[in-house]
Design a protein around this motif. Sequence first.
Motif, mmCIF file in Angstrom:
data_model
loop_
_atom_site.group_PDB
_atom_site.id
_atom_site.type_symbol
_atom_site.label_atom_id
_atom_site.label_comp_id
_atom_site.label_asym_id
_atom_site.label_seq_id
_atom_site.Cartn_x
_atom_site.Cartn_y
_atom_site.Cartn_z
ATOM 1 N N GLU A 132 0.961 -1.090 0.246
ATOM 2 C CA GLU A 132 0.029 -0.004 -0.034
ATOM 3 C C GLU A 132 0.956 1.318 -0.011
ATOM 4 O OE1 GLU A 132 -4.055 0.671 2.337
ATOM 5 O OE2 GLU A 132 -2.378 1.434 3.550
ATOM 6 N N ALA A 133 0.572 2.092 -1.031
ATOM 7 C CA ALA A 133 1.518 3.277 -1.183
ATOM 8 C C ALA A 133 0.379 4.634 -0.709
ATOM 9 C CB ALA A 133 2.030 3.415 -2.364
ATOM 10 N N VAL A 155 -1.458 8.474 -10.552
ATOM 11 C CA VAL A 155 -1.943 8.390 -9.560
ATOM 12 C C VAL A 155 -2.933 9.500 -9.428
ATOM 13 C CG1 VAL A 155 -1.759 8.498 -6.923
ATOM 14 C CG2 VAL A 155 -0.046 7.161 -8.373
ATOM 15 N N GLU A 156 -4.228 9.248 -8.770
ATOM 16 C CA GLU A 156 -5.195 10.238 -8.567
ATOM 17 C C GLU A 156 -4.985 10.878 -7.153
ATOM 18 O OE1 GLU A 156 -9.115 9.135 -9.456
ATOM 19 O OE2 GLU A 156 -8.510 8.343 -11.428
ATOM 20 N N THR A 157 -4.915 12.165 -7.083
ATOM 21 C CA THR A 157 -4.675 12.770 -5.665
ATOM 22 C C THR A 157 -5.864 13.708 -5.221
ATOM 23 O OG1 THR A 157 -3.319 14.547 -6.678
ATOM 24 C CG2 THR A 157 -2.156 12.534 -5.651
ATOM 25 N N LEU A 158 -6.127 13.751 -3.911
ATOM 26 C CA LEU A 158 -7.030 14.995 -3.605
ATOM 27 C C LEU A 158 -6.484 16.065 -2.723
ATOM 28 C CD1 LEU A 158 -9.825 12.272 -2.415
ATOM 29 C CD2 LEU A 158 -9.785 13.653 -4.448
ATOM 30 N N GLY A 159 -7.399 16.879 -2.149
ATOM 31 C CA GLY A 159 -6.844 17.956 -1.384
ATOM 32 C C GLY A 159 -6.140 19.160 -1.999
ATOM 33 N N GLY A 169 -3.766 26.966 3.672
ATOM 34 C CA GLY A 169 -5.348 26.867 3.327
ATOM 35 C C GLY A 169 -5.969 25.519 3.580
ATOM 36 N N GLU A 170 -6.630 25.060 2.419
ATOM 37 C CA GLU A 170 -7.033 23.684 2.276
ATOM 38 C C GLU A 170 -6.078 22.670 2.509
ATOM 39 O OE1 GLU A 170 -9.424 20.440 -0.765
ATOM 40 O OE2 GLU A 170 -8.547 22.621 -1.423
ATOM 41 N N PRO A 171 -6.191 21.502 3.559
ATOM 42 C CA PRO A 171 -5.059 20.784 3.405
ATOM 43 C C PRO A 171 -4.496 19.854 2.491
ATOM 44 C CG PRO A 171 -6.931 20.063 4.662
ATOM 45 C CD PRO A 171 -7.194 21.373 4.135
ATOM 46 N N TYR A 172 -3.585 19.369 2.611
ATOM 47 C CA TYR A 172 -3.169 18.513 1.636
ATOM 48 C C TYR A 172 -3.344 17.089 2.112
ATOM 49 C CZ TYR A 172 -0.037 22.305 0.249
ATOM 50 O OH TYR A 172 0.361 23.666 -0.198
ATOM 51 N N GLN A 173 -3.850 16.216 1.015
ATOM 52 C CA GLN A 173 -4.384 14.986 1.673
ATOM 53 C C GLN A 173 -3.450 13.707 0.842
ATOM 54 O OE1 GLN A 173 -8.592 14.573 0.907
ATOM 55 N NE2 GLN A 173 -8.915 16.717 1.387
ATOM 56 N N SER A 174 -3.528 12.345 1.446
ATOM 57 C CA SER A 174 -2.915 11.228 0.948
ATOM 58 C C SER A 174 -3.805 10.299 0.281
ATOM 59 C CB SER A 174 -2.258 10.508 2.106
ATOM 60 O OG SER A 174 -1.097 11.479 2.767
ATOM 61 N N ALA A 175 -3.490 9.919 -0.800
ATOM 62 C CA ALA A 175 -4.387 9.027 -1.524
ATOM 63 C C ALA A 175 -3.670 7.752 -1.485
ATOM 64 C CB ALA A 175 -4.396 9.377 -3.222
ATOM 65 N N LEU A 176 -4.399 6.774 -1.214
ATOM 66 C CA LEU A 176 -4.035 5.250 -1.405
ATOM 67 C C LEU A 176 -3.900 4.585 -2.724
ATOM 68 C CD1 LEU A 176 -5.802 4.317 2.091
ATOM 69 C CD2 LEU A 176 -3.649 5.266 1.765
ATOM 70 N N VAL A 177 -2.655 4.013 -2.919
ATOM 71 C CA VAL A 177 -2.525 3.382 -4.198
ATOM 72 C C VAL A 177 -2.036 1.992 -3.751
ATOM 73 C CG1 VAL A 177 -1.386 3.370 -6.468
ATOM 74 C CG2 VAL A 177 -2.133 5.477 -5.366
ATOM 75 N N GLN A 178 -2.537 0.870 -4.393
ATOM 76 C CA GLN A 178 -2.059 -0.575 -4.317
ATOM 77 C C GLN A 178 -0.803 -0.948 -5.447
ATOM 78 O OE1 GLN A 178 -2.665 -2.552 -1.673
ATOM 79 N NE2 GLN A 178 -1.004 -3.740 -2.310
ATOM 80 N N VAL A 179 0.224 -0.981 -4.789
ATOM 81 C CA VAL A 179 1.351 -1.230 -5.600
ATOM 82 C C VAL A 179 1.553 -2.902 -5.613
ATOM 83 C CG1 VAL A 179 3.828 -1.045 -6.172
ATOM 84 C CG2 VAL A 179 2.567 0.888 -5.416
ATOM 85 N N GLY A 493 -8.152 8.821 4.768
ATOM 86 C CA GLY A 493 -7.112 7.955 4.154
ATOM 87 C C GLY A 493 -7.659 6.711 3.277
ATOM 88 N N THR A 494 -9.305 6.820 3.749
ATOM 89 C CA THR A 494 -10.076 5.772 2.803
ATOM 90 C C THR A 494 -11.333 6.680 2.392
ATOM 91 O OG1 THR A 494 -11.075 4.836 4.940
ATOM 92 C CG2 THR A 494 -9.068 3.771 4.103
ATOM 93 N N TYR A 495 -12.026 6.267 1.599
ATOM 94 C CA TYR A 495 -13.191 6.663 1.065
ATOM 95 C C TYR A 495 -14.619 6.014 1.313
ATOM 96 C CZ TYR A 495 -9.200 9.085 -1.078
ATOM 97 O OH TYR A 495 -8.032 9.849 -0.834
ATOM 98 N N SER A 496 -15.545 6.636 1.003
ATOM 99 C CA SER A 496 -16.931 6.092 1.080
ATOM 100 C C SER A 496 -17.649 5.897 -0.181
ATOM 101 C CB SER A 496 -17.712 7.106 2.277
ATOM 102 O OG SER A 496 -18.919 6.515 2.427
ATOM 103 N N ASN A 497 -18.695 4.965 -0.024
ATOM 104 C CA ASN A 497 -19.395 4.665 -1.305
ATOM 105 C C ASN A 497 -20.955 5.157 -0.833
ATOM 106 O OD1 ASN A 497 -20.086 2.512 0.209
ATOM 107 N ND2 ASN A 497 -19.931 1.033 -1.594
#
Length: 692
Positions: A132-133, A155-159, A169-179, A493-497
Amino acid sequence: MSTEAPRPDALQQDLAQARDIQEGLLLQVDEVPTAVEVEAFCEPATAVGGDFYDIVGLSEGRVAVAVGDVSGHGIAAATLATQAREALRSALRQHGDPADAINEVNRTLVAAETSGMFVAVVCVILDLWSGEAQVTAAGNPVPVVRHLDGTVTAVETLGSHFPLGLLVGEPYQSALVQVGLGETVVLYSDGIVETAGEQPGEAGLFGFDRLDETVAAAADGGATGLVQSVRAAVAAHQVGEQQDDLTLLALRWVERTVVAPERPVWRRWGVLAGLAALVVLVVAGLQLREPQEAPAPAQVPVVAPEPTVVALPTPQPGWSTAQLSERRGFFAVTAVGDKVLVAGGGAGGPARDYSTVVDIYDTATRSWSTAALSQPRPVAAVTTVGTKAFLALDCFNDVDIYDGTTGTWSTTEFSRVRCDPAATSAGTQLLFAGGCGRGSSGGCTPAYDTVDIYDVSQDTWSSTRLSEARAKIVAVSVGTKALFAGGCLQGCGTYSNRVDIYDSATGRWSTATLPSTRAGFSTAVVGSTVLFAGDVVDIYDAATGTWSTTRLPVPRTNLAVTTIGTQAFYAGGGRGTRGTADVQVYDVATDTWTSASLSQARHSVAAISVGRRALFAGGAVSATIPSAVVDIYDADKGPPTDPAAWSSATLSEARSDIKAVVVGDQVLFIGGLGENRRPSAVVDIYDSSAVR
């Protein structure tokens, strides 16, 4: 002490020495774990440069890699690069999360007031057991992953995507990627993709596609071979002198392990010796340069002047331009009645320098005025009901209320303090849902499930809860219903559906589930239908309460969407900093897709419709190059596939991330990010009634 200026030959000797020291500092990386292969190169455009890379061993079987790019070149850029690299290394060891580390470094650089310089950076932390990255990008191109089958994905990033050192301002966020085992993560600075070849302009750049092709074609995906291939391809493509620093790092996961190095191994220079030598050379270098006045950091005035209307440099029918009363980012825009409000935000500098200014444009009189928020903060969410606009201040429980009929202001309070709530309205009610607290490191935690509801007809507030606590929710209204879709869970760190659906006619809640977990996707409303677009487009019919799906013909992120009649237009976008000219048009009535094209490939475009016209304004051609192009589609002149139905105009200033709003026949394109992603104060105004 002698005051005689050093001789030119002494200058060259000192610069050569500085380059040796900088190269030595780059080699001060932690011992590379046997579970990964890491290879990198950094070539400055001048004797010393502003790019850097780093490898940091972390606890619990993890390793961090980073690539950074300081604005400018030479001694000043090299000095800031050294400071940023060491600050990032320290923050990574303390926090163990790239977003938390980058938020801390940003606060440090903003407080230091770096004379207008900034740092773009991308950081990846790889778990050597799970693969996990965690990925965070701040103003830098996003990494790509080379898979075992030779395919390459970005890689798609958010924040926030601002570089560091400009604004808290708006905080930086981590995206999770499976390597996967054997796969390679590639980080690089924008100098790689912006290397100029034989053709002029954008067409002659090395570009993202050529980088992908080179990475994909690397013999076995190994880190060393991959880096050598890219380095050779860039050198072969380059025509003329190197214009920007070039940095690329490849991280390949080759073995599953739970052991990570705890102690750094310095390979050539001691940290203090290297930094001390570099400081001596900085002083020497300053004596050899003509004095240059550094740009002053942006300041927030105590009393803002009213905006002034000026003429476009080249008059265009139906277009005019104005200036906001101050340059700032992270502001909110809304329309209420015949007024447009541009509220809050930050003008640069420490967090306490957030703005209270509200610029108000009266579309009836075409005049500007100013007002003030109750607190100097960004506006986290804004929505309107009737003649009133409600502006929720970020990380406060204060809500400022503007009455468009009387022009007066008042305040109320949420049931709790929170950051990043979602807001929308349904019927006579407005809803502020979810959000989060702000952790000690600046992260979005804990997530909240609170929903505050204001009924305009009763002038009363009530509260309820979402089915799942989350922040960064996408909120949209259709008919009497308000939908709160997706979002990020604890710490983002994780997202919702999850989709929570409120019907204001019955006062009842229901839930639905998206096919995948996500946040930050685009929405469009066509009649009673809502479209939630990622790679998959989820379609909700509010009249029947049913769901269906379709797919974007060209999947991408950062795309713009607007609607005309039964059609939704998905334009531009791409992967991170990679733009596209694609326009896909979905017709809800026929369930069909057609395609068109913008005149220029770009992402972060502003899309909006007025009458039977759709406008696609500005955007980013690359990480640091904005666009001034406005593509205009007129449905009265033909279908989207007909080139005769398209025309173009030019903004008064090239910029991306513009906020657009329409009132009557007028469209305002407000602010955005200009060259080197600096906030803009420009407002371009398009009057559709003046254009035939």
